[in-house]
Design an enzyme around this catalytic site. Structure first.
Site, mmCIF file in Angstrom:
data_model
loop_
_atom_site.group_PDB
_atom_site.id
_atom_site.type_symbol
_atom_site.label_atom_id
_atom_site.label_comp_id
_atom_site.label_asym_id
_atom_site.label_seq_id
_atom_site.Cartn_x
_atom_site.Cartn_y
_atom_site.Cartn_z
ATOM 1 N N GLY A 31 0.832 -1.208 0.000
ATOM 2 C CA GLY A 31 0.000 0.000 0.000
ATOM 3 C C GLY A 31 0.862 1.253 0.000
ATOM 4 N N ASN A 32 0.260 2.391 0.277
ATOM 5 C CA ASN A 32 1.036 3.635 0.358
ATOM 6 C C ASN A 32 0.447 4.545 1.427
ATOM 7 O OD1 ASN A 32 -0.994 5.479 -0.948
ATOM 8 N ND2 ASN A 32 -0.692 4.033 -2.634
ATOM 9 N N ARG A 33 1.079 5.690 1.628
ATOM 10 C CA ARG A 33 0.724 6.540 2.767
ATOM 11 C C ARG A 33 -0.427 7.506 2.513
ATOM 12 N NH1 ARG A 33 4.952 6.212 6.469
ATOM 13 N NH2 ARG A 33 6.949 5.619 5.545
ATOM 14 N N SER A 34 -1.093 7.400 1.395
ATOM 15 C CA SER A 34 -2.167 8.358 1.116
ATOM 16 C C SER A 34 -3.283 8.267 2.166
ATOM 17 C CB SER A 34 -2.752 8.074 -0.269
ATOM 18 O OG SER A 34 -3.909 8.837 -0.449
ATOM 19 N N ALA B 205 -3.684 7.872 -4.852
ATOM 20 C CA ALA B 205 -2.299 7.419 -5.020
ATOM 21 C C ALA B 205 -2.392 5.967 -5.467
ATOM 22 C CB ALA B 205 -1.543 7.556 -3.711
#
Ligand code: CTP
Length: 398
Positions: A204-207, A273
């Site tokens: 995943g990512n930090r969005s 994102a």
């Protein structure tokens, strides 16, 4: 010209509410006033009655011949502005209490609401006040934040009411924005995608989803029908009659959802994102540790570029807006993305270091459009960035 009800509550800044009433009248609006008991201790209702030429509602029982004046006023109102909003009135609004003329009329009004709080900085920072503000925001109420400055208590802190002229401008902006996108359909993506590795793990990512959700809210406040396609988000999702929330966790699900919504859209805003790579294999069972194997090498494969794919199918009347999250060479990289992806507009923001837009309430963005000079906006709250973007998109749609 709008029919505005101004609610004045018992904050020491109540006298500035009078100037806001005057300012709104000067702009040609019709203003009526409701005051809490606290406000009447600080300023006289007679002043406001004389200025507005309407009786000021201070008590639910003041006029026995007209038994439900608060409902008449609630139905008349096109915009409710609470200025100043005390901690008490905020709490009542957030919890739906209706025990005096102001809280009851506010609960009864279905018109859009703007709230301009003013209070002692400790009261502003109190967890209960912040919880109530959070609730009001997710109920679709527009909050005009207090400013930092010298408080009536003699020390500096956040809690001061902004200057009346600035409040009048904010009300006017809100009113102007209302009609901008009536009859239009906006598709907005928000949050980060998650690409599964096995049934329990993902990349995943930090969005946080804050920017995309703020854009969806601003578009809805401007009268648009909004399809909000969300991946993983850590913010509350809006609940509004003109916002349809479509969950889409993986890039592939998001692509399908965007492609389904895009044909009827006037604009697409890709604020999500989106993962650029996903695991080539997704294990059907949880991957177990294998004795003697310390390393796990993942094989990744490129995902579909949603923005680029959808932009290729766009009609001349449709507007496509992308974001560029960069950690270096922001403008050069963003300019390349504008051309490469076939977008009409790229919102470039930095995700490097302490000023990273990820998770923050604020953002410093630069807008890039083909053949036009870049527009570098100052550091603003994501809500303000969203409102400004909606204005640009609305101009482009027209
Ligand atoms: N985007 C997309 N589909 C992808 C990847 C990105 O639609 N598979 C969109 C994002 O929503 C954003 C824009 O493309 O609006 C740019 O995203 P960004 O991550 O900054 O750029 P990338 O295309 O991923 O390029 P790079 O990783 O090289 O910076």
């Amino acid at each position: 010209m709008a029919k505005i009800t101004v609610y004045i509550s018992g904050s020491i800044a109540a006298y500035k509410g009078v100037e806001v009433v005057r300012g709104l009248q000067k702009r040609g609006h019709t203003v009526r006033v409701v005051m809490t008991k606290g406000a009447t201790q600080l300023i006289g209702p007679a002043t406001l009655a004389a200025l507005t030429k309407y009786p000021v509602l201070t008590d639910l029982w003041q006029n026995q011949t007209q038994p439900i004046p608060h409902i008449e006023l609630a139905d008349w109102t096109e915009l409710a502005v609470v200025v100043p909003a005390s901690a008490d009135l905020l709490a009542k609004m957030a919890n739906g209490l209706a025990d005096d003329a102001a809280s009851t009329t506010l609960l009864a009004t279905s018109a859009p609401k703007m709230v301009v709080p003013a209070m002692n900085s400790h009261m502003w920072q109190a967890p209960a006040t912040q919880r109530n503000l959070h609730q009001l925001k997710s109920d679709g109420v527009t909050i005009v934040e207090p400013v930092t400055g010298r408080l009536a208590e003699g020390y500096a802190g956040k809690g001061r009411l902004p200057e009346p002229a600035a409040i009048v401008d904010a009300v006017q902006d809100h009113l102007n924005q209302d009609q901008l996108l009536t009859g239009k359909h906006l598709v907005v993506t928000a949050g980060g995608t998650r690409e599964p590795l096995d049934p329990v793990r993902y990349i995943g990512n930090r969005s946080s989803g804050k920017m995309g959700v703020a854009i969806a809210r601003a578009a809805a406040a401007s009268g648009a029908q909004v399809t909000l396609i969300v991946g993983q988000a850590s913010v509350d999702l809006p609940v509004a009659a003109n916002i349809t929330v479509v969950p889409a966790l993986t890039t592939s699900d998001m692509l399908k959802a965007v492609q389904a919504a895009f044909p009827t859209a006037d604009a697409l805003v890709m604020a999500a994102a989106v993962a650029d790579y996903r695991p080539l294999q997704i294990a059907e069972q949880k991957v177990k540790k294998t004795p003697g194997h310390q390393d796990w090498t993942l094989e990744l494969t490129e995902t579909v570029d949603i923005l680029k794919t959808v932009a290729q199918t766009k009609r001349p009347d449709q507007v496509v807006v992308g974001f560029a999250a960069e950690t270096q060479d922001l403008l050069a990289n963003a300019q390349r993305k504008l051309a490469k992806k076939g977008a009409d507009m790229i919102v470039a923001n930095s995700v490097a270091g302490k000023d990273s837009a990820f998770g923050s309430d604020q953002d410093q963005v630069t807008i890039l459009r083909a053949g036009q000079e870049p527009l570098a906006w100052p550091r603003l709250t994501k809500e303000t960035v969203a409102q400004r973007l909606i204005k640009l998109i609305a101009e482009r749609i027209k």
